[in-house]
Design a protein around this motif. Structure first.
Motif, PDB file in Angstrom:
ATOM      1  N   GLU A  27       0.825  -1.208   0.000  1.00 54.65           N
ATOM      2  CA  GLU A  27       0.000   0.000   0.000  1.00 54.65           C
ATOM      3  C   GLU A  27       0.857   1.255   0.000  1.00 54.65           C
ATOM      4  N   GLU A  28       2.009   1.207   0.703  1.00 51.01           N
ATOM      5  CA  GLU A  28       2.858   2.386   0.804  1.00 51.01           C
ATOM      6  C   GLU A  28       3.651   2.678  -0.469  1.00 51.01           C
ATOM      7  N   HIS A  29       3.669   1.744  -1.416  1.00 56.29           N
ATOM      8  CA  HIS A  29       4.374   1.928  -2.699  1.00 56.29           C
ATOM      9  C   HIS A  29       3.429   1.490  -3.812  1.00 56.29           C
ATOM     10  N   ALA A  30       2.618   2.415  -4.294  1.00 58.20           N
ATOM     11  CA  ALA A  30       1.568   2.108  -5.267  1.00 58.20           C
ATOM     12  C   ALA A  30       2.118   1.390  -6.497  1.00 58.20           C
ATOM     13  N   GLY A  31       1.559   0.211  -6.759  1.00 63.41           N
ATOM     14  CA  GLY A  31       1.928  -0.565  -7.934  1.00 63.41           C
ATOM     15  C   GLY A  31       2.997  -1.614  -7.685  1.00 63.41           C
ATOM     16  N   LEU A  32       3.642  -1.584  -6.531  1.00 68.35           N
ATOM     17  CA  LEU A  32       4.704  -2.537  -6.235  1.00 68.35           C
ATOM     18  C   LEU A  32       4.114  -3.754  -5.532  1.00 68.35           C
ATOM     19  N   ARG A  33       4.531  -4.934  -5.975  1.00 68.15           N
ATOM     20  CA  ARG A  33       4.080  -6.156  -5.332  1.00 68.15           C
ATOM     21  C   ARG A  33       5.211  -7.182  -5.327  1.00 68.15           C
ATOM     22  N   VAL A  34       5.106  -8.143  -4.415  1.00 65.14           N
ATOM     23  CA  VAL A  34       6.154  -9.143  -4.233  1.00 65.14           C
ATOM     24  C   VAL A  34       5.503 -10.502  -3.997  1.00 65.14           C
ATOM     25  N   ARG A  35       6.229 -11.571  -4.342  1.00 66.58           N
ATOM     26  CA  ARG A  35       5.749 -12.912  -4.036  1.00 66.58           C
ATOM     27  C   ARG A  35       6.922 -13.862  -3.844  1.00 66.58           C
ATOM     28  N   VAL A  36       6.685 -14.882  -3.039  1.00 62.58           N
ATOM     29  CA  VAL A  36       7.608 -16.005  -2.893  1.00 62.58           C
ATOM     30  C   VAL A  36       7.001 -17.123  -3.731  1.00 62.58           C
ATOM     31  N   HIS A  37       7.809 -17.725  -4.583  1.00 60.96           N
ATOM     32  CA  HIS A  37       7.293 -18.775  -5.458  1.00 60.96           C
ATOM     33  C   HIS A  37       8.394 -19.771  -5.809  1.00 60.96           C
ATOM     34  N   ARG A  38       8.013 -20.803  -6.508  1.00 59.35           N
ATOM     35  CA  ARG A  38       8.907 -21.882  -6.938  1.00 59.35           C
ATOM     36  C   ARG A  38       9.707 -22.471  -5.782  1.00 59.35           C
ATOM     37  N   LEU A  39       9.018 -22.877  -4.759  1.00 61.82           N
ATOM     38  CA  LEU A  39       9.626 -23.550  -3.621  1.00 61.82           C
ATOM     39  C   LEU A  39       9.810 -25.006  -4.027  1.00 61.82           C
ATOM     40  N   ARG A  64      13.337  -3.439   1.029  1.00 55.65           N
ATOM     41  CA  ARG A  64      13.727  -2.039   1.185  1.00 55.65           C
ATOM     42  C   ARG A  64      13.512  -1.375  -0.164  1.00 55.65           C
ATOM     43  N   VAL A  65      12.695  -0.321  -0.172  1.00 56.79           N
ATOM     44  CA  VAL A  65      12.322   0.364  -1.399  1.00 56.79           C
ATOM     45  C   VAL A  65      12.686   1.834  -1.270  1.00 56.79           C
ATOM     46  N   ASP A  66      13.493   2.322  -2.211  1.00 54.12           N
ATOM     47  CA  ASP A  66      13.932   3.729  -2.192  1.00 54.12           C
ATOM     48  C   ASP A  66      14.481   4.115  -0.814  1.00 54.12           C
ATOM     49  N   ASP A  67      15.303   3.251  -0.241  1.00 58.35           N
ATOM     50  CA  ASP A  67      15.954   3.432   1.063  1.00 58.35           C
ATOM     51  C   ASP A  67      14.990   3.526   2.240  1.00 58.35           C
ATOM     52  N   GLU A  68      13.759   3.025   2.075  1.00 61.53           N
ATOM     53  CA  GLU A  68      12.792   2.944   3.169  1.00 61.53           C
ATOM     54  C   GLU A  68      12.379   1.485   3.323  1.00 61.53           C
ATOM     55  N   TRP A  69      12.176   1.059   4.567  1.00 58.85           N
ATOM     56  CA  TRP A  69      11.743  -0.309   4.815  1.00 58.85           C
ATOM     57  C   TRP A  69      10.256  -0.446   4.555  1.00 58.85           C
ATOM     58  N   ALA A  70       9.880  -1.441   3.775  1.00 57.28           N
ATOM     59  CA  ALA A  70       8.468  -1.753   3.551  1.00 57.28           C
ATOM     60  C   ALA A  70       8.016  -2.681   4.677  1.00 57.28           C
ATOM     61  N   SER A  71       6.729  -2.872   4.805  1.00 54.56           N
ATOM     62  CA  SER A  71       6.218  -3.770   5.838  1.00 54.56           C
ATOM     63  C   SER A  71       6.624  -5.216   5.524  1.00 54.56           C
ATOM     64  N   ARG A  72       6.783  -6.015   6.578  1.00 61.29           N
ATOM     65  CA  ARG A  72       7.141  -7.422   6.406  1.00 61.29           C
ATOM     66  C   ARG A  72       5.929  -8.211   5.951  1.00 61.29           C
ATOM     67  N   ALA A  73       6.190  -9.254   5.175  1.00 62.15           N
ATOM     68  CA  ALA A  73       5.121 -10.143   4.734  1.00 62.15           C
ATOM     69  C   ALA A  73       5.599 -11.579   4.865  1.00 62.15           C
ATOM     70  N   LEU A  74       4.664 -12.491   5.109  1.00 65.70           N
ATOM     71  CA  LEU A  74       4.978 -13.891   5.347  1.00 65.70           C
ATOM     72  C   LEU A  74       4.289 -14.770   4.308  1.00 65.70           C
ATOM     73  N   TRP A  75       5.027 -15.772   3.821  1.00 65.05           N
ATOM     74  CA  TRP A  75       4.487 -16.787   2.924  1.00 65.05           C
ATOM     75  C   TRP A  75       4.692 -18.135   3.577  1.00 65.05           C
ATOM     76  N   THR A  76       3.769 -19.057   3.371  1.00 60.31           N
ATOM     77  CA  THR A  76       3.894 -20.396   3.907  1.00 60.31           C
ATOM     78  C   THR A  76       3.647 -21.412   2.805  1.00 60.31           C
TER      79      THR A  76
END
Length: 176
Positions: free
Chosen positions: A14-26, A123-135
């Motif tokens: 939410e704090e970085h509009a358009g940016l998304r992340v995922r953990v995959h190919r485990l 870390r985005v543009d030298d700011e820490w984004a919120s942590r996220a967890l994948w299981t």
């Protein structure tokens, strides 16, 4: 209630509009430059962390050692992370409609690989984004997001178990 992502899910920032992340190919995988002596008797696996920019401006992304924490088994013990074989993202400019991927090699006892948690703090543009967890689990079968099938193996899979648990915790009268 905070719900963890299932391996393969995208997490929007939410704090970085358009940016998304995922953990995959485990998946089980031997490291490209050989096994670390400290991983004697352990089973190697790898996971990928992809950052995608669907926004309108570029973001400078850092995803290095210390920003990825991998826990295994029912007690959440730390996995052995092979830093020498892993590939990180160090100050990469991700322009609109582009992606960048980190590849992490880790190892643990075979019996503990049925439950793997990966926590990411970007870390985005030298700011820490919120942590996220994948299981997920090494033997799970990841399906493309949005296909409507569980990401970790059907009725008995980890994703199904998590969804059932969360629905039970929410109580009666909640929609599935």
């Amino acid at each position: 209630m905070y719900e963890p992502n299932v391996v393969g899910d995208w997490q929007e920032y939410e704090e970085h509009a358009g940016l998304r992340v995922r953990v995959h190919r485990l998946e089980r995988s031997e490291p490209p430059r050989g096994r670390d002596d400290a991983a004697e008797g352990l089973t190697y696996f790898r996971l990928r962390v992809t950052v995608e920019n669907r926004g309108t401006r570029r973001f400078c992304v850092h995803l290095e050692d210390g920003q990825i924490d991998v826990r295994i088994g029912p007690d959440g013990e730390g996995a052995f992370v092979d830093w020498r074989n892993s590939q990180f993202v160090e100050g990469f400019d991700v322009y609109p409609l582009r992606r960048v991927t980190a590849v992490l090699y880790a190892a643990g006892p075979e019996a503990a690989l049925s439950q793997i948690d990966a926590q990411i703090q970007l870390r985005v543009d030298d700011e820490w984004a919120s942590r996220a967890l994948w299981t997920g689990c090494v033997d799970g079968h990841e399906e493309p997001a949005g296909t409507g099938t569980p990401a970790a193996g059907g009725q008995g899979g980890l994703a199904h178990q998590i969804s059932t648990f969360l629905r039970d915790q929410a109580g009666p009268g909640t929609a599935s």
